[in-house]
Design a protein around this motif. Structure first.
Motif, PDB file in Angstrom:
ATOM      1  N   PRO A   2       0.822  -1.211   0.000  1.00  0.00           N
ATOM      2  CA  PRO A   2       0.000   0.000   0.000  1.00  0.00           C
ATOM      3  C   PRO A   2       0.855   1.260   0.000  1.00  0.00           C
ATOM      4  O   PRO A   2       2.019   1.257   0.393  1.00  0.00           O
ATOM      5  CB  PRO A   2      -0.825  -0.136   1.289  1.00  0.00           C
ATOM      6  CG  PRO A   2      -0.752  -1.580   1.657  1.00  0.00           C
ATOM      7  CD  PRO A   2       0.567  -2.065   1.158  1.00  0.00           C
ATOM      8  N   GLU A   3       0.249   2.361  -0.445  1.00  0.00           N
ATOM      9  CA  GLU A   3       0.900   3.661  -0.436  1.00  0.00           C
ATOM     10  C   GLU A   3       0.059   4.616   0.388  1.00  0.00           C
ATOM     11  O   GLU A   3      -1.145   4.425   0.562  1.00  0.00           O
ATOM     12  CB  GLU A   3       1.066   4.198  -1.865  1.00  0.00           C
ATOM     13  CG  GLU A   3       1.886   3.302  -2.771  1.00  0.00           C
ATOM     14  CD  GLU A   3       2.003   3.882  -4.158  1.00  0.00           C
ATOM     15  OE1 GLU A   3       2.241   5.106  -4.277  1.00  0.00           O
ATOM     16  OE2 GLU A   3       1.835   3.138  -5.141  1.00  0.00           O
ATOM     17  N   ALA A   4       0.709   5.667   0.890  1.00  0.00           N
ATOM     18  CA  ALA A   4       0.013   6.641   1.727  1.00  0.00           C
ATOM     19  C   ALA A   4       0.518   8.034   1.403  1.00  0.00           C
ATOM     20  O   ALA A   4       1.660   8.221   0.961  1.00  0.00           O
ATOM     21  CB  ALA A   4       0.211   6.334   3.215  1.00  0.00           C
ATOM     22  N   VAL A  18      -4.734   6.285   2.120  1.00  0.00           N
ATOM     23  CA  VAL A  18      -3.986   5.045   1.935  1.00  0.00           C
ATOM     24  C   VAL A  18      -4.527   4.357   0.688  1.00  0.00           C
ATOM     25  O   VAL A  18      -5.732   4.088   0.585  1.00  0.00           O
ATOM     26  CB  VAL A  18      -4.111   4.117   3.155  1.00  0.00           C
ATOM     27  CG1 VAL A  18      -3.320   2.835   2.941  1.00  0.00           C
ATOM     28  CG2 VAL A  18      -3.632   4.832   4.416  1.00  0.00           C
ATOM     29  N   LEU A  19      -3.643   4.097  -0.259  1.00  0.00           N
ATOM     30  CA  LEU A  19      -4.020   3.435  -1.507  1.00  0.00           C
ATOM     31  C   LEU A  19      -3.824   1.929  -1.350  1.00  0.00           C
ATOM     32  O   LEU A  19      -2.710   1.457  -1.102  1.00  0.00           O
ATOM     33  CB  LEU A  19      -3.170   3.968  -2.661  1.00  0.00           C
ATOM     34  CG  LEU A  19      -3.354   3.285  -4.021  1.00  0.00           C
ATOM     35  CD1 LEU A  19      -4.772   3.476  -4.518  1.00  0.00           C
ATOM     36  CD2 LEU A  19      -2.347   3.812  -5.025  1.00  0.00           C
ATOM     37  N   VAL A  20      -4.916   1.178  -1.479  1.00  0.00           N
ATOM     38  CA  VAL A  20      -4.906  -0.277  -1.358  1.00  0.00           C
ATOM     39  C   VAL A  20      -5.323  -0.856  -2.705  1.00  0.00           C
ATOM     40  O   VAL A  20      -6.393  -0.518  -3.228  1.00  0.00           O
ATOM     41  CB  VAL A  20      -5.851  -0.764  -0.246  1.00  0.00           C
ATOM     42  CG1 VAL A  20      -5.840  -2.288  -0.153  1.00  0.00           C
ATOM     43  CG2 VAL A  20      -5.470  -0.144   1.092  1.00  0.00           C
ATOM     44  N   ARG A  21      -4.488  -1.709  -3.258  1.00  0.00           N
ATOM     45  CA  ARG A  21      -4.771  -2.342  -4.541  1.00  0.00           C
ATOM     46  C   ARG A  21      -5.339  -3.744  -4.325  1.00  0.00           C
ATOM     47  O   ARG A  21      -4.797  -4.522  -3.547  1.00  0.00           O
ATOM     48  CB  ARG A  21      -3.510  -2.416  -5.402  1.00  0.00           C
ATOM     49  CG  ARG A  21      -2.957  -1.049  -5.797  1.00  0.00           C
ATOM     50  CD  ARG A  21      -1.733  -1.202  -6.679  1.00  0.00           C
ATOM     51  NE  ARG A  21      -1.219   0.104  -7.114  1.00  0.00           N
ATOM     52  CZ  ARG A  21      -0.345   0.828  -6.445  1.00  0.00           C
ATOM     53  NH1 ARG A  21       0.131   0.367  -5.292  1.00  0.00           N
ATOM     54  NH2 ARG A  21       0.058   1.994  -6.902  1.00  0.00           N
ATOM     55  N   LEU A 235     -10.557  -4.559   6.500  1.00  0.00           N
ATOM     56  CA  LEU A 235      -9.258  -3.920   6.687  1.00  0.00           C
ATOM     57  C   LEU A 235      -9.132  -3.476   8.134  1.00  0.00           C
ATOM     58  O   LEU A 235     -10.083  -2.918   8.705  1.00  0.00           O
ATOM     59  CB  LEU A 235      -9.105  -2.705   5.761  1.00  0.00           C
ATOM     60  CG  LEU A 235      -9.106  -2.987   4.253  1.00  0.00           C
ATOM     61  CD1 LEU A 235      -9.105  -1.678   3.484  1.00  0.00           C
ATOM     62  CD2 LEU A 235      -7.913  -3.835   3.856  1.00  0.00           C
ATOM     63  N   GLU A 286      -8.510  -0.138  -7.270  1.00  0.00           N
ATOM     64  CA  GLU A 286      -7.748   0.644  -6.304  1.00  0.00           C
ATOM     65  C   GLU A 286      -8.717   1.294  -5.327  1.00  0.00           C
ATOM     66  O   GLU A 286      -9.681   1.940  -5.737  1.00  0.00           O
ATOM     67  CB  GLU A 286      -6.906   1.712  -7.018  1.00  0.00           C
ATOM     68  CG  GLU A 286      -5.820   1.125  -7.911  1.00  0.00           C
ATOM     69  CD  GLU A 286      -4.992   2.196  -8.570  1.00  0.00           C
ATOM     70  OE1 GLU A 286      -5.429   3.374  -8.546  1.00  0.00           O
ATOM     71  OE2 GLU A 286      -3.920   1.881  -9.113  1.00  0.00           O
ATOM     72  N   TYR A 307      -5.765  -7.746   6.580  1.00  0.00           N
ATOM     73  CA  TYR A 307      -6.905  -7.773   5.668  1.00  0.00           C
ATOM     74  C   TYR A 307      -7.423  -9.198   5.559  1.00  0.00           C
ATOM     75  O   TYR A 307      -6.683 -10.177   5.722  1.00  0.00           O
ATOM     76  CB  TYR A 307      -6.510  -7.244   4.278  1.00  0.00           C
ATOM     77  CG  TYR A 307      -5.378  -7.993   3.615  1.00  0.00           C
ATOM     78  CD1 TYR A 307      -5.627  -9.067   2.750  1.00  0.00           C
ATOM     79  CD2 TYR A 307      -4.052  -7.632   3.837  1.00  0.00           C
ATOM     80  CE1 TYR A 307      -4.594  -9.748   2.145  1.00  0.00           C
ATOM     81  CE2 TYR A 307      -3.006  -8.316   3.226  1.00  0.00           C
ATOM     82  CZ  TYR A 307      -3.284  -9.370   2.390  1.00  0.00           C
ATOM     83  OH  TYR A 307      -2.261 -10.046   1.785  1.00  0.00           O
ATOM     84  N   PRO A 330       2.302   1.528   5.140  1.00  0.00           N
ATOM     85  CA  PRO A 330       3.182   2.532   4.531  1.00  0.00           C
ATOM     86  C   PRO A 330       3.484   3.654   5.509  1.00  0.00           C
ATOM     87  O   PRO A 330       2.683   3.955   6.408  1.00  0.00           O
ATOM     88  CB  PRO A 330       2.362   3.034   3.336  1.00  0.00           C
ATOM     89  CG  PRO A 330       0.950   2.762   3.709  1.00  0.00           C
ATOM     90  CD  PRO A 330       0.972   1.507   4.525  1.00  0.00           C
TER      91      PRO A 330
END
Length: 460
Positions: A2-4, A18-21, A235, A286, A307, A330
């Motif tokens: 993940p990215e933040a 927060v980007l969750v794929r 999550l 996403e 998750y 992240p």
């Protein structure tokens, strides 16, 4: 991973995205023909309701029409008795050629006869006008169903050079998917497949036509390979409070790919559950998770987010519960890099488009316009004003804002009644007839009084 990125912060609170794929499992690693054959086997997949929208306008060449017919023959032969097919064609106009019928032997024979009779008609400049009408007809076919199969799909087979695109699409991939609505039990999938022939009638580098067996299975795999149904994702973050979750479908223009997901709070403040709907093979989504943190909060290097998902098998309809897993959290920093700045702009744009659409549904146009104006100001204040994706974000906000301002002008300064062209109904026709009768009676009485003028004191 993940990215933040930080969205906003003050002395008491910080807001992060927060980007969750999320990705669905892929089919078995075999040759394209075997994969397509297994996916097209009716016994190995869920039944499908398919509406094909076919381009027979003047922009199609004879070679492209033959490719379209070949593709439709493969499709018809691969459908089983539990599947249903409808055919809509468009040129200067749109017409439903085949209702939604089951693909038994008689149904397949009827569909093949319709395909063999297709001819090119109309001029090349008329296809963009009627493609929207054809897609509305296809949507109406699915809306009027009394019985519904688990999978519903609209497939557009066209030249790919329409002047008016029906949906905001990413034309870099010949198969463009629009994420289904997570609120419907049987979600509808839209796919656009361009006829794989160059405009001069040849097949790319040479004069040979691309074999449809190598192109069409790719579309088929995205249309009928429903692998997960009614997916729920849980999550859990180490700290903070999740206030909203948005699903970003990859096409920000117009906001069709942006959906606000209902959030169910779990046992803790940072535990949520969201419903993602149905997933097709190799489908990617996403999720933009809005996470609020209170100060002071010291992030640990060993922070993990967990998750877990559950879904229903589309073939057996059994509920499958997956085991919980973890992923590294992240880092949450207040500084912005070019990548985090882009992620922040993506979240600002997505949230503005989704929330403005919700406010428009509530008929609160003023608040929606102010929300979009604020989001536009935030985008213009960012440091990535030179990137092409940043220009797309601003253009999508400007497009939605211009539409809202037009509706606000009509709301504050409505058009005259005569220019609006009131729709003729039995009630309105009766009301107009009554008004005309009253005017005629009044004019007749006035004419009688005028005839007696000057004889007020006369004796008869």
């Amino acid at each position: 991973m993940p990215e933040a990125a930080v969205v906003s912060y003050d002395r008491a609170n910080s807001q992060y995205v927060v980007l969750v794929r999320v990705r669905a499992p892929s089919p078995p690693n075999r040759s394209v023909s075997k994969v397509a054959a297994s996916l097209m086997d009716p016994s190995c997949r869920a039944p499908i309701d398919l509406v094909t929208v076919l381009d027979v306008s003047g922009s199609m060449t004879a070679a492209k029409l033959q490719m379209l017919k070949h593709a439709m023959r493969l499709l018809i032969s691969s459908l089983g008795p539990t599947d249903r097919l409808s055919i809509v064609a468009f040129s200067a106009g749109a017409k439903r050629l085949l209702p939604l019928i089951r693909m038994s032997r008689a149904g397949q024979r009827s569909a093949r006869q319709i395909i063999e009779r297709l001819i090119i008609s109309g001029s090349s400049g008329e296809d963009g006008i009627c493609i929207g009408h054809a897609l509305r007809k296809a949507t109406k076919v699915l809306e009027d169903r009394r019985q519904r199969n688990p999978v519903a799909t609209i497939m557009l087979l066209s030249n790919g050079h329409q002047k008016e695109q029906p949906l905001q699409e990413d034309t870099s991939d010949p198969l463009t998917r629009v994420p289904p609505s997570v609120d419907s039990a049987s979600a509808t999938r839209f796919a656009h497949l361009e006829i794989p022939i160059s405009p001069d009638g040849g097949g790319g580098s040479g004069d040979e036509i691309y074999p449809v067996e190598n192109v069409f299975p790719k579309c088929v795999r995205g249309l009928v390979s429903l692998v997960l149904q009614d997916v729920h994702l849980q999550l859990t973050f180490p700290a903070g409070f999740v206030s909203s979750v948005y699903s970003y479908g990859g096409s920000i223009g117009g906001g069709e790919g942006c959906v606000g997901l209902p959030v169910l709070q779990g046992e803790g403040k940072a535990a949520i559950s969201v419903r993602l709907g149905d997933f097709y093979a190799e489908e990617k989504r996403e999720l933009l998770v809005e996470l609020r943190m209170t100060h002071p909060h010291q992030q640990q290097p060993q922070d993990w987010m967990s998750y877990k998902c559950s879904y229903r098998d589309p073939i057996t309809h059994e509920l499958v519960l997956c085991q919980a897993a973890t992923a590294a959290m992240p880092p949450l920093h207040s500084s912005l890099t070019p990548r985090t700045q882009e992620l922040r702009n993506l979240f600002v744009t997505t949230r503005a488009l989704v929330e403005s659409r919700r406010l428009v549904d509530l008929n609160d146009l003023d608040t929606a316009a102010r929300l979009l104006s604020t989001a536009r100001s935030l985008l213009l204040q960012s440091n990535s004003t030179t990137s092409s994706r940043h220009h797309k974000f601003v253009a999508s906000i400007d497009s939605r804002l211009a539409e809202l301002q037009r509706r606000l002008r009509l709301q504050h300064h409505p058009l005259p009644r005569a220019s609006r062209g009131e729709q003729l109904t039995p009630t309105s026709a009766w009301r107009a007839a009554e008004q005309l009768a009253k005017v005629a009676i009044m004019r007749k009485s006035m004419s009688r009084v005028g005839d007696l003028h000057g004889f007020e004191n006369a004796r008869f």
